[in-house]
Each structure stands twice: as structure tokens, then as C-alpha cells.
Design an enzyme around this catalytic site. Structure first.
Site, mmCIF file in Angstrom:
data_model
loop_
_atom_site.group_PDB
_atom_site.id
_atom_site.type_symbol
_atom_site.label_atom_id
_atom_site.label_comp_id
_atom_site.label_asym_id
_atom_site.label_seq_id
_atom_site.Cartn_x
_atom_site.Cartn_y
_atom_site.Cartn_z
ATOM 1 N N ARG A 23 29.570 20.573 -10.834
ATOM 2 C CA ARG A 23 28.926 20.857 -9.545
ATOM 3 C C ARG A 23 27.866 19.826 -9.176
ATOM 4 O O ARG A 23 27.511 19.684 -8.025
ATOM 5 C CB ARG A 23 28.265 22.238 -9.580
ATOM 6 C CG ARG A 23 29.226 23.374 -9.852
ATOM 7 C CD ARG A 23 28.471 24.635 -10.158
ATOM 8 N NE ARG A 23 27.738 24.451 -11.427
ATOM 9 C CZ ARG A 23 26.895 25.340 -11.934
ATOM 10 N NH1 ARG A 23 26.648 26.464 -11.290
ATOM 11 N NH2 ARG A 23 26.302 25.109 -13.082
ATOM 12 N N GLN A 46 -2.248 20.801 -1.841
ATOM 13 C CA GLN A 46 -1.751 20.058 -0.684
ATOM 14 C C GLN A 46 -0.484 19.315 -1.061
ATOM 15 O O GLN A 46 -0.445 18.631 -2.079
ATOM 16 C CB GLN A 46 -2.799 19.055 -0.184
ATOM 17 C CG GLN A 46 -2.316 18.262 1.024
ATOM 18 C CD GLN A 46 -3.384 17.333 1.552
ATOM 19 O OE1 GLN A 46 -4.493 17.749 1.823
ATOM 20 N NE2 GLN A 46 -3.033 16.071 1.712
ATOM 21 N N ARG A 59 2.418 0.714 2.121
ATOM 22 C CA ARG A 59 1.309 1.629 2.418
ATOM 23 C C ARG A 59 0.331 1.587 1.255
ATOM 24 O O ARG A 59 0.713 1.668 0.105
ATOM 25 C CB ARG A 59 1.810 3.052 2.619
ATOM 26 C CG ARG A 59 2.687 3.234 3.840
ATOM 27 C CD ARG A 59 3.071 4.702 3.998
ATOM 28 N NE ARG A 59 4.041 4.898 5.045
ATOM 29 C CZ ARG A 59 3.784 5.513 6.198
ATOM 30 N NH1 ARG A 59 2.578 5.956 6.464
ATOM 31 N NH2 ARG A 59 4.741 5.671 7.082
ATOM 32 N N HIS A 62 -4.650 3.454 -1.278
ATOM 33 C CA HIS A 62 -5.515 4.520 -0.780
ATOM 34 C C HIS A 62 -6.089 5.376 -1.904
ATOM 35 O O HIS A 62 -5.457 5.569 -2.935
ATOM 36 C CB HIS A 62 -4.729 5.438 0.161
ATOM 37 C CG HIS A 62 -4.102 4.716 1.308
ATOM 38 N ND1 HIS A 62 -2.858 5.038 1.791
ATOM 39 C CD2 HIS A 62 -4.531 3.680 2.069
ATOM 40 C CE1 HIS A 62 -2.559 4.246 2.801
ATOM 41 N NE2 HIS A 62 -3.562 3.411 2.993
ATOM 42 N N LYS A 72 -2.706 12.854 -7.979
ATOM 43 C CA LYS A 72 -1.459 12.890 -7.217
ATOM 44 C C LYS A 72 -0.267 12.894 -8.169
ATOM 45 O O LYS A 72 -0.273 12.209 -9.182
ATOM 46 C CB LYS A 72 -1.341 11.665 -6.301
ATOM 47 C CG LYS A 72 -2.392 11.580 -5.233
ATOM 48 C CD LYS A 72 -2.252 10.312 -4.420
ATOM 49 C CE LYS A 72 -3.335 10.213 -3.362
ATOM 50 N NZ LYS A 72 -3.284 8.938 -2.646
ATOM 51 N N HIS A 117 -3.726 4.324 -4.818
ATOM 52 C CA HIS A 117 -2.271 4.402 -4.848
ATOM 53 C C HIS A 117 -1.679 3.716 -3.622
ATOM 54 O O HIS A 117 -2.228 3.790 -2.527
ATOM 55 C CB HIS A 117 -1.825 5.865 -4.869
ATOM 56 C CG HIS A 117 -0.352 6.029 -4.707
ATOM 57 N ND1 HIS A 117 0.228 6.426 -3.520
ATOM 58 C CD2 HIS A 117 0.664 5.811 -5.573
ATOM 59 C CE1 HIS A 117 1.543 6.466 -3.682
ATOM 60 N NE2 HIS A 117 1.840 6.094 -4.901
ATOM 61 N N TYR A 130 4.363 13.925 -2.047
ATOM 62 C CA TYR A 130 3.094 13.917 -2.765
ATOM 63 C C TYR A 130 2.652 15.345 -3.041
ATOM 64 O O TYR A 130 2.607 16.160 -2.114
ATOM 65 C CB TYR A 130 1.987 13.311 -1.905
ATOM 66 C CG TYR A 130 2.034 11.844 -1.649
ATOM 67 C CD1 TYR A 130 1.112 11.002 -2.243
ATOM 68 C CD2 TYR A 130 2.957 11.289 -0.759
ATOM 69 C CE1 TYR A 130 1.104 9.646 -1.981
ATOM 70 C CE2 TYR A 130 2.957 9.938 -0.487
ATOM 71 C CZ TYR A 130 2.029 9.124 -1.100
ATOM 72 O OH TYR A 130 2.023 7.778 -0.836
ATOM 73 N N ASP A 167 -4.333 -0.565 7.122
ATOM 74 C CA ASP A 167 -4.167 -1.048 5.750
ATOM 75 C C ASP A 167 -4.432 -2.551 5.642
ATOM 76 O O ASP A 167 -4.942 -3.021 4.630
ATOM 77 C CB ASP A 167 -2.776 -0.714 5.219
ATOM 78 C CG ASP A 167 -2.638 0.754 4.841
ATOM 79 O OD1 ASP A 167 -3.642 1.495 4.923
ATOM 80 O OD2 ASP A 167 -1.523 1.163 4.466
#
Length: 176
Positions: A23, A46, A59, A62, A72, A117, A130, A167
């Protein structure tokens, strides 16, 4: 799940153990007991998604400033990314590590508080999920320039890079 500690203390690569049959497969990707046994954060109030249309989208890097630092747990649910964590903790400032996260490998990167990150997409239509230990607080949002020469991150070469103006304007690590 297999927990593999990485070369920078506190970073973990979590690899799924797939139970396969005709499967498809089933795999556990998170278990609070397994995280707690290793002293890792197991509460993520979150959850966020980052969808990226084009290969070469970058990206980051941060983080949130104290006292709102985030842990995270990042995974790639579609496509593939070059995922980077930069150590901002005193004494090891600027060390970084990169891993490939993809829908195919199903791995996740555990990034504790005290790290910045970022990522660069390796495919079109890449999506990251995330799990974040703290709610987003705009006043605590910070970042480090992705191409800081002091970090010398070996980002994958690409014909075109897509980076937000925000950024592009992030400061160098030494200016924080």
C-alpha cells in the site's frame, strides 16, 4: 524514528523508520516521549507552513531575540531544500550546519533556541512544515544576512535566486 546528533551540539536530524508494504508506508515522525527522553522540546504550540514556488528561493537566516527564542522542528513535505542552522550561542557563534530535507527522505531538523534558520529550495513548489515552540512576536524577529562572508555558508549554486528585500537587508552577524 532515528535521532542522529549532528556536529553542532543541540542539533538533531530525525529520520523516519518506514514500515512498508504493497500500500505504501507508515512512519512515525514525532513522539513527545521520544523527544523528552533526549531532553528535547516536545511542545509546539505554533505550526507554520512555508510554500515556495520557485527553485532557488532563499529564506533566512531568521530567529527571535530573547526572551522569545524558538525551538523549531522543520521538515519538507513537498520537494527538497538545503536547510541551514547557524549557531548564535556564546562561544560557538557563527558555526553552521546544512542538511537536505525532502519529501522523499522524510527527515526533520531539530533546531534548538539560540540558532538562526534558513533554507534554499532545490526544487520548484517546495513546502516546509515548521513546529515552533513559541508564538511569533514581530518585535522579537531578527535575522542574519544569508551571504555574510564571516559565515561563508556554501549555498547551492543556482541560475537564479529569489530573496525578499527584507532578507537582503538583514545585518551581518558581527553587527548584531
Amino acid at each position: 524514528m532515528q535521532f542522529r546528533s549532528l556536529d553542532i551540539s543541540g542539533l538533531w536530524l530525525i529520520e523516519p523508520e518506514r514500515l512498508e508494504d504493497e500500500r505504501g508506508f507508515f512512519s512515525r515522525v514525532f513522539c513527545s516521549d521520544a523527544f523528552q527522553e533526549r531532553g528535547l522540546c516536545a511542545s509546539y504550540p505554533q505550526w507554520s507552513v512555508s510554500f515556495n514556488k520557485r527553485r532557488g528561493t532563499l529564506r533566512g537566516l531568521h530567529f527571535q531575540a530573547p526572551p522569545h527564542e524558538e525551538t523549531k522542528l522543520v521538515s519538507c513535505t513537498r520537494g527538497a531544500v538545503f536547510d541551514v542552522a547557524v549557531d548564535l550561542r556564546p562561544g560557538s557563534r557563527g558555526r553552521w550546519i546544512a542538511v537536505e530535507l525532502s519529501a522523499e527522505n522524510g527527515s526533520s531538523l531539530y533546531i534548538p533556541a539560540g540558532f538562526a534558520h534558513g533554507f534554499q529550495t532545490l526544487t520548484d513548489d517546495a513546502e516546509l512544515l515548521y513546529h515552533i515552540s513559541e508564538g511569533y512576536r514581530p518585535h522579537a524577529a531578527r535575522g542574519v544576512c544569508w551571504d555574510d562572508p564571516d559565515l561563508a555558508i556554501a549555498w547551492p549554486k543556482t541560475e537564479q535566486r529569489v530573496i525578499s528585500s527584507r532578507d537582503q537587508a538583514l545585518p551581518r552577524l558581527r553587527d548584531l
